[in-house]
Write a protein that holds these residues in place. Structure first.
Motif, PDB file in Angstrom:
ATOM      1  N   UNK A 110      -4.813  -1.430   5.700  1.00  0.00           N
ATOM      2  CA  UNK A 110      -3.750  -2.078   6.463  1.00  0.00           C
ATOM      3  C   UNK A 110      -3.945  -1.925   7.956  1.00  0.00           C
ATOM      4  N   UNK A 150      -9.836  -1.141  15.170  1.00  0.00           N
ATOM      5  CA  UNK A 150      -8.951  -0.686  14.086  1.00  0.00           C
ATOM      6  C   UNK A 150      -9.285  -1.400  12.786  1.00  0.00           C
ATOM      7  N   UNK A 165       0.835  -1.211   0.000  1.00  0.00           N
ATOM      8  CA  UNK A 165       0.000   0.000   0.000  1.00  0.00           C
ATOM      9  C   UNK A 165       0.864   1.254   0.000  1.00  0.00           C
ATOM     10  N   UNK A 217      -3.125   0.804  17.508  1.00  0.00           N
ATOM     11  CA  UNK A 217      -3.785   1.526  18.597  1.00  0.00           C
ATOM     12  C   UNK A 217      -4.815   2.451  17.962  1.00  0.00           C
ATOM     13  N   UNK A 218      -6.068   2.384  18.380  1.00  0.00           N
ATOM     14  CA  UNK A 218      -7.057   3.309  17.807  1.00  0.00           C
ATOM     15  C   UNK A 218      -6.733   4.741  18.211  1.00  0.00           C
ATOM     16  N   UNK A 219      -7.292   5.699  17.479  1.00  0.00           N
ATOM     17  CA  UNK A 219      -7.106   7.108  17.822  1.00  0.00           C
ATOM     18  C   UNK A 219      -7.723   7.377  19.191  1.00  0.00           C
ATOM     19  N   UNK A 245      -1.837  -2.310  11.339  1.00  0.00           N
ATOM     20  CA  UNK A 245      -0.444  -2.432  11.780  1.00  0.00           C
ATOM     21  C   UNK A 245      -0.272  -3.511  12.836  1.00  0.00           C
ATOM     22  N   UNK A 250     -12.238   0.208  11.365  1.00  0.00           N
ATOM     23  CA  UNK A 250     -11.918   1.485  10.714  1.00  0.00           C
ATOM     24  C   UNK A 250     -11.435   1.242   9.290  1.00  0.00           C
ATOM     25  N   UNK A 251     -10.642   0.174   9.131  1.00  0.00           N
ATOM     26  CA  UNK A 251     -10.141  -0.155   7.786  1.00  0.00           C
ATOM     27  C   UNK A 251     -11.283  -0.670   6.911  1.00  0.00           C
ATOM     28  N   UNK A 286       3.070   2.215   2.025  1.00  0.00           N
ATOM     29  CA  UNK A 286       3.303   2.938   3.282  1.00  0.00           C
ATOM     30  C   UNK A 286       4.789   2.971   3.594  1.00  0.00           C
ATOM     31  N   UNK A 331      -4.382   3.778  -0.840  1.00  0.00           N
ATOM     32  CA  UNK A 331      -4.408   3.315   0.551  1.00  0.00           C
ATOM     33  C   UNK A 331      -5.827   3.057   1.024  1.00  0.00           C
TER      34      UNK A 331
END
Ligand SMILES: Nc1ncnc2c1ncn2[C@@H]1O[C@H](COP(=O)(O)OP(=O)(O)OP(=O)(O)O)[C@@H](O)[C@H]1O
Ligand SMILES: [Mg+2]
Lengths: 300, 256
Positions: free
Chosen positions: B94, B162, B56, B100-102, B96, B165-166, B58, B89
């Motif tokens: 992706x 997370x 992607x 860790x979420x925001x 990681x 979120x993706x 990154x 992206x």
């Protein structure tokens, strides 16, 4: 291990013990210093009202300052307003510039940022205020006089010098705040398709916001308490600040100008102590506000 | 052959990666079949995360990194200069290693990418939150606390938020870097279940150190060693008939 050894505390425990005592002693000295100072300023500062019979309300809402005339008047409104005005205007100018510089250093170009800009900021931090005042006096005041007329002394000169002085303070704290935002958050935002601009606005500034506010409050507190540089450019006549070119005075500049010219125990002297009391209360207030934001940061 | 090609959503062609002029990936080529799970395995430091980040782009975010080669997503080489890496992206999501979420609410975390993409329709956002959290198998646990901070959740729950979120971005490919390495067996099992369920809609690539996990969930395994791709095979073949001596050694537990 035998019983005899266990009866007396180990060397480490004794060291620990001494360490603690030293810590308590140091804290005690600091606390004592703070309390003495508060007591001193309080007891002297309230004399204007308790001994000299000036009404607190009058002191805060009128702006004539003639403590030695036959009908003495002490009104601090002009001084208070000027202090707030110069300070807030200085922060309004300095804070956005400081935050933009911090973003540049931390996000946009870390190489130039850490090798060039940050050392400059640190250098500026160490310059004594009298130098800023001198620069203001020899460059800024004549410039204002030529561009806008008048004497050149006044709020405009005061706030610009203050803005210049707190710019490095706020910048350096803002850089720390932005650095405090974990890299993993940036990367997560990038992998969700974010642009650098979005990472700055949606992640870095948002997460650092409470710390940035604290940075600005420290800047404001420094500007509010600054005396020398302001005194050199503000004009030192007591008038309500009607426009940016009015020559006037702040709480601190009045204090530094007059404190040597008054006799202890007179109204003129007591009234200056009352100004000091206002400054002390304001700096306590700034501290409390900063603490509130610090608390919010811990929660989020 | 033409049908075969449409089944290959993602294809890596001779990728090379250097950090500070030190080459850590040597000319890797690999094809990821559509709607399958590919597991990337190999000892620590062999370049698995680096390889995943190529897919992607990154790696572009790291300083002093150089990538050469081609990665085909559909019929487009993502390393050609005209590629819109922000759209890329969003298409190749992706998660990681230890995400860790925001430090925002659960709701804000899930809609984060959508909002950056300019989506403001409240109804659509709410729907996408529900469907993504459901797909990440965490909806039932958090549906009553969407406005609470995501970082108050347990480690395994945070990982799935997370993932949600993706998923909310509706990517085509999902990359996961050791998604269960920090989780307890129960949370790991539920992530594994989630991935198997997601396979019908997504092409999944997962880095894992866990042989059992790879055998449970993957369709294909790629085995790496010191920046080289040693062997790629369907999962069953990989375990039962490994071709390369290094693979046999790895399966016998001779490297970390
Ligand atoms: N940002 C970086 N800068 C410099 N070198 C790096 C960087 N990231 C990884 N490397 C090096 O590249 C090689 C491959 O690292 P990578 O993280 O891809 O391995 P890995 O297989 O994911 O390992 P692990 O299983 O421990 O996560 C290692 O030698 C590592 O030291
Ligand atoms: Mg890794």
């Amino acid at each position: 291990m035998n019983l005899v050894e266990l009866k007396s505390p180990s060397k480490e425990i004794r060291q620990d013990h001494w360490g603690k005592i030293l810590c308590y002693a140091a804290t005690g000295v600091l606390l004592l210093l703070l309390l003495t100072m508060m007591y001193f300023v309080f007891s002297k500062g309230i004399r204007t009202f308790t001994v000299d019979g000036v009404k607190v309300w009058k002191f805060l809402t009128t702006s004539q300052w003639e403590p030695t005339s036959t009908t003495p008047k002490v009104g601090a409104l002009a001084l208070i307003s000027t202090s707030f005005l110069t300070t807030i205007l200085a922060a309004v100018i300095a804070a956005p510039i400081a935050i933009i510089i911090a973003i540049y250093v931390v996000v946009i170009d870390t190489k130039i940022g850490t090798k060039l800009i940050q050392p400059i900021v640190e250098l500026l931090l160490g310059i004594p205020s009298v130098v800023y005042g001198f620069v203001g006096l020899t460059m800024l005041v004549p410039l204002i006089r030529r561009s806008f007329g008048g004497t050149g002394f006044g709020i405009l000169a005061g706030m610009l010098i203050l803005a210049l002085m707190i710019l490095p303070t706020i910048t350096s704290l803002a850089i720390e705040s932005l650095r405090g935002v974990d890299r993993s958050y940036w990367n997560f935002a990038y992998t969700l398709g974010g642009t650098t601009w979005q990472v700055i606005t949606h992640v870095i500034l948002k997460i650092a916001a409470p710390n940035l506010i604290i940075a600005v409050i420290y800047g404001i507190a420094r500007a509010f308490g600054e005396a020398l540089a302001v005194q050199m450019v503000i004009g030192n006549t007591i008038q309500m600040p009607i426009n940016l070119l009015t020559p006037t005075a702040t709480l601190t500049s009045k204090l530094t100008t007059d404190i040597g010219n008054t006799v202890a125990g007179t109204l003129a002297n007591d009234a200056l102590w009352s100004l000091a009391l206002i400054l002390l209360l304001m700096s306590l207030a700034f501290n409390l506000i900063a603490k509130r934001f610090a608390k919010r940061r811990v929660k989020s | 052959m033409i049908t075969m090609k449409s089944e290959q959503l993602l294809r890596v062609e001779g990728i090379n990666v250097k950090y500070n002029n030190r080459e850590v990936l040597h000319n890797l080529s690999l094809t990821f079949p559509k709607h399958q799970i590919t597991a990337i395995m190999g000892p620590s430091g062999c370049g698995k995360s680096t390889f995943l980040r190529c897919l992607n782009r990154s790696n572009d975010l790291l300083p002093e990194v150089e990538v050469h080669g081609k990665v085909w997503l559909g019929d487009q080489n993502i390393y050609q200069p005209r590629t819109n890496i922000y759209q890329l992206r969003a298409r190749v999501g992706m998660v990681y290693q230890q995400p860790v979420p925001f430090p925002f609410t659960i709701f804000e975390n899930v809609v984060f990418g959508l909002k950056m993409a300019g989506q403001t329709d409240a109804k659509l956002l709410a729907m996408r939150v529900e469907s993504s959290l459901k797909a990440a198998a965490i909806w039932d646990e958090v549906k009553d606390r969407l406005q609470e901070p995501a970082q108050a959740l347990s480690g395994g729950q945070q990982q799935r938020v997370c993932l949600a979120s993706v998923l909310a971005m509706q990517p085509e490919v999902i990359l996961l870097d050791e998604p269960t390495s920090a989780l307890d067996p129960t949370s790991s099992a539920s992530i594994e279940q989630t991935l198997i369920a997601l396979k019908k809609d997504y092409t999944i690539i997962i880095v894992t150190h866990n042989l059992q996990q790879a055998s449970r969930i993957s369709d294909q395994i790629a085995f790496m060693l010191n920046g080289d791709l040693i062997e790629t095979a369907p999962t069953k073949t990989f375990f039962l008939q490994p071709q390369q001596p290094q693979t046999q050694d790895y399966l016998a537990g001779k490297f970390g």
